[in-house]
Design a protein around this motif. Structure first.
Motif, mmCIF file in Angstrom:
data_model
loop_
_atom_site.group_PDB
_atom_site.id
_atom_site.type_symbol
_atom_site.label_atom_id
_atom_site.label_comp_id
_atom_site.label_asym_id
_atom_site.label_seq_id
_atom_site.Cartn_x
_atom_site.Cartn_y
_atom_site.Cartn_z
ATOM 1 N N ALA A 41 0.831 -1.217 0.000
ATOM 2 C CA ALA A 41 0.000 0.000 0.000
ATOM 3 C C ALA A 41 0.861 1.260 0.000
ATOM 4 O O ALA A 41 1.977 1.274 0.505
ATOM 5 N N ASP A 42 0.298 2.332 -0.569
ATOM 6 C CA ASP A 42 0.982 3.625 -0.634
ATOM 7 C C ASP A 42 0.483 4.601 0.427
ATOM 8 O O ASP A 42 1.232 5.453 0.890
ATOM 9 N N TYR A 43 -0.798 4.528 0.772
ATOM 10 C CA TYR A 43 -1.366 5.471 1.732
ATOM 11 C C TYR A 43 -2.651 4.883 2.316
ATOM 12 O O TYR A 43 -3.164 3.876 1.841
ATOM 13 N N TRP A 44 -3.139 5.534 3.371
ATOM 14 C CA TRP A 44 -4.401 5.123 3.976
ATOM 15 C C TRP A 44 -5.541 5.887 3.306
ATOM 16 O O TRP A 44 -5.571 7.106 3.311
ATOM 17 N N GLY A 45 -6.478 5.165 2.740
ATOM 18 C CA GLY A 45 -7.697 5.756 2.216
ATOM 19 C C GLY A 45 -8.792 5.548 3.253
ATOM 20 O O GLY A 45 -8.654 4.717 4.157
ATOM 21 N N PHE A 46 -9.869 6.296 3.151
ATOM 22 C CA PHE A 46 -10.938 6.182 4.135
ATOM 23 C C PHE A 46 -12.286 6.054 3.435
ATOM 24 O O PHE A 46 -12.599 6.823 2.522
ATOM 25 N N ASP A 47 -13.050 5.067 3.862
ATOM 26 C CA ASP A 47 -14.430 4.908 3.406
ATOM 27 C C ASP A 47 -15.308 5.571 4.456
ATOM 28 O O ASP A 47 -15.291 5.176 5.625
ATOM 29 N N CYS A 48 -16.074 6.575 4.056
ATOM 30 C CA CYS A 48 -16.842 7.366 5.017
ATOM 31 C C CYS A 48 -18.340 7.344 4.683
ATOM 32 O O CYS A 48 -18.722 7.343 3.516
ATOM 33 N N LYS A 49 -19.138 7.346 5.732
ATOM 34 C CA LYS A 49 -20.587 7.487 5.611
ATOM 35 C C LYS A 49 -21.036 8.502 6.648
ATOM 36 O O LYS A 49 -20.507 8.559 7.753
ATOM 37 N N PHE A 50 -22.047 9.305 6.286
ATOM 38 C CA PHE A 50 -22.554 10.343 7.176
ATOM 39 C C PHE A 50 -24.060 10.426 7.015
ATOM 40 O O PHE A 50 -24.580 10.369 5.906
ATOM 41 N N LYS A 54 -27.778 5.657 11.341
ATOM 42 C CA LYS A 54 -26.972 4.660 10.633
ATOM 43 C C LYS A 54 -27.681 4.200 9.359
ATOM 44 O O LYS A 54 -27.043 3.998 8.326
ATOM 45 N N GLU A 55 -28.986 4.063 9.422
ATOM 46 C CA GLU A 55 -29.765 3.572 8.288
ATOM 47 C C GLU A 55 -29.820 4.580 7.140
ATOM 48 O O GLU A 55 -29.927 4.204 5.985
ATOM 49 N N THR A 56 -29.781 5.865 7.452
ATOM 50 C CA THR A 56 -29.880 6.896 6.416
ATOM 51 C C THR A 56 -28.523 7.446 5.997
ATOM 52 O O THR A 56 -28.467 8.372 5.183
ATOM 53 N N ALA A 57 -27.442 6.893 6.524
ATOM 54 C CA ALA A 57 -26.103 7.399 6.214
ATOM 55 C C ALA A 57 -25.765 7.161 4.742
ATOM 56 O O ALA A 57 -26.062 6.106 4.192
ATOM 57 N N GLU A 58 -25.138 8.172 4.130
ATOM 58 C CA GLU A 58 -24.737 8.105 2.730
ATOM 59 C C GLU A 58 -23.227 8.190 2.634
ATOM 60 O O GLU A 58 -22.569 8.803 3.471
ATOM 61 N N VAL A 59 -22.669 7.611 1.588
ATOM 62 C CA VAL A 59 -21.227 7.629 1.362
ATOM 63 C C VAL A 59 -20.785 9.049 1.019
ATOM 64 O O VAL A 59 -21.420 9.733 0.199
ATOM 65 N N ILE A 60 -19.712 9.504 1.674
ATOM 66 C CA ILE A 60 -19.155 10.835 1.406
ATOM 67 C C ILE A 60 -17.640 10.718 1.263
ATOM 68 O O ILE A 60 -17.045 9.708 1.613
ATOM 69 N N ARG A 61 -17.037 11.769 0.758
ATOM 70 C CA ARG A 61 -15.571 11.836 0.664
ATOM 71 C C ARG A 61 -15.023 12.325 2.002
ATOM 72 O O ARG A 61 -15.683 13.057 2.727
ATOM 73 N N THR A 62 -13.792 11.936 2.292
ATOM 74 C CA THR A 62 -13.152 12.324 3.545
ATOM 75 C C THR A 62 -13.071 13.844 3.677
ATOM 76 O O THR A 62 -13.271 14.385 4.766
ATOM 77 N N ALA A 63 -12.819 14.537 2.591
ATOM 78 C CA ALA A 63 -12.679 15.993 2.620
ATOM 79 C C ALA A 63 -13.989 16.701 2.962
ATOM 80 O O ALA A 63 -13.976 17.874 3.340
ATOM 81 N N LYS A 64 -15.100 16.020 2.857
ATOM 82 C CA LYS A 64 -16.418 16.636 3.098
ATOM 83 C C LYS A 64 -16.954 16.385 4.509
ATOM 84 O O LYS A 64 -18.083 16.764 4.813
ATOM 85 N N GLN A 75 -28.712 22.661 10.584
ATOM 86 C CA GLN A 75 -30.055 22.089 10.619
ATOM 87 C C GLN A 75 -30.505 21.766 12.048
ATOM 88 O O GLN A 75 -31.598 21.258 12.244
ATOM 89 N N ALA A 76 -29.641 22.032 13.034
ATOM 90 C CA ALA A 76 -29.911 21.805 14.462
ATOM 91 C C ALA A 76 -30.282 20.355 14.760
ATOM 92 O O ALA A 76 -31.205 20.069 15.519
ATOM 93 N N TRP A 77 -29.522 19.423 14.168
ATOM 94 C CA TRP A 77 -29.731 18.009 14.450
ATOM 95 C C TRP A 77 -29.378 17.733 15.903
ATOM 96 O O TRP A 77 -28.455 18.323 16.454
ATOM 97 N N THR A 78 -30.066 16.810 16.545
ATOM 98 C CA THR A 78 -29.751 16.437 17.918
ATOM 99 C C THR A 78 -28.687 15.347 17.967
ATOM 100 O O THR A 78 -28.098 15.104 19.023
ATOM 101 N N SER A 79 -28.432 14.688 16.827
ATOM 102 C CA SER A 79 -27.362 13.701 16.736
ATOM 103 C C SER A 79 -27.075 13.421 15.270
ATOM 104 O O SER A 79 -27.883 13.740 14.391
ATOM 105 N N PHE A 80 -25.907 12.829 15.006
ATOM 106 C CA PHE A 80 -25.590 12.375 13.660
ATOM 107 C C PHE A 80 -24.705 11.138 13.749
ATOM 108 O O PHE A 80 -24.056 10.891 14.758
#
Length: 111
Positions: A41-50, A54-64, A75-80
């Motif tokens: 391997a050359d570097y650590w990549g990251f698979d992210c969901k937000f 948990k059920e509504t989480a969507e795949v996002i890029r690490t930079a986002k 949006q004044a969420w009480t949790s994420f």
């Protein structure tokens, strides 16, 4: 890291909870990047969901990640929910074919 961040606390202000969540993410990414990589391997990549859950989480890029946490704040969420999985990765070189000749003329195939 698979974590549900609670954004409500009786004594801690909402903006401080947001800052704490961003700090936790930053520390986790730094800790994972400092781990020893496999030989191939050359570097650590990251698979992210937000998402809100948990059920509504969507795949996002690490930079986002910070941008999405700020969105949750606006949006004044009480949790994420945030999931970050470290994956050893190899760099991929994009080789583009030369369709043009050296003289700058576009390549044309003769019949």
């Amino acid at each position: 890291m698979k974590k549900n961040f609670a954004l409500s606390h009786p004594k801690i202000a909402y903006p401080r909870l947001i800052e704490a969540a961003k700090g936790d993410v930053k520390k986790y990414l730094k800790r994972e990047r400092n781990k020893k990589l496999p030989d191939w391997a050359d570097y650590w990549g990251f698979d992210c969901k937000f998402g809100q859950t948990k059920e509504t989480a969507e795949v996002i890029r690490t930079a986002k990640i910070n941008e999405n946490i700020s969105y949750a704040e606006s949006q004044a969420w009480t949790s994420f929910y945030l999931e970050i999985l470290a994956v050893p990765t190899e760099r991929v070189v994009n080789v583009q074919e030369d369709d043009e000749q050296d003289d700058g003329e576009p390549f044309t195939e003769e019949e």
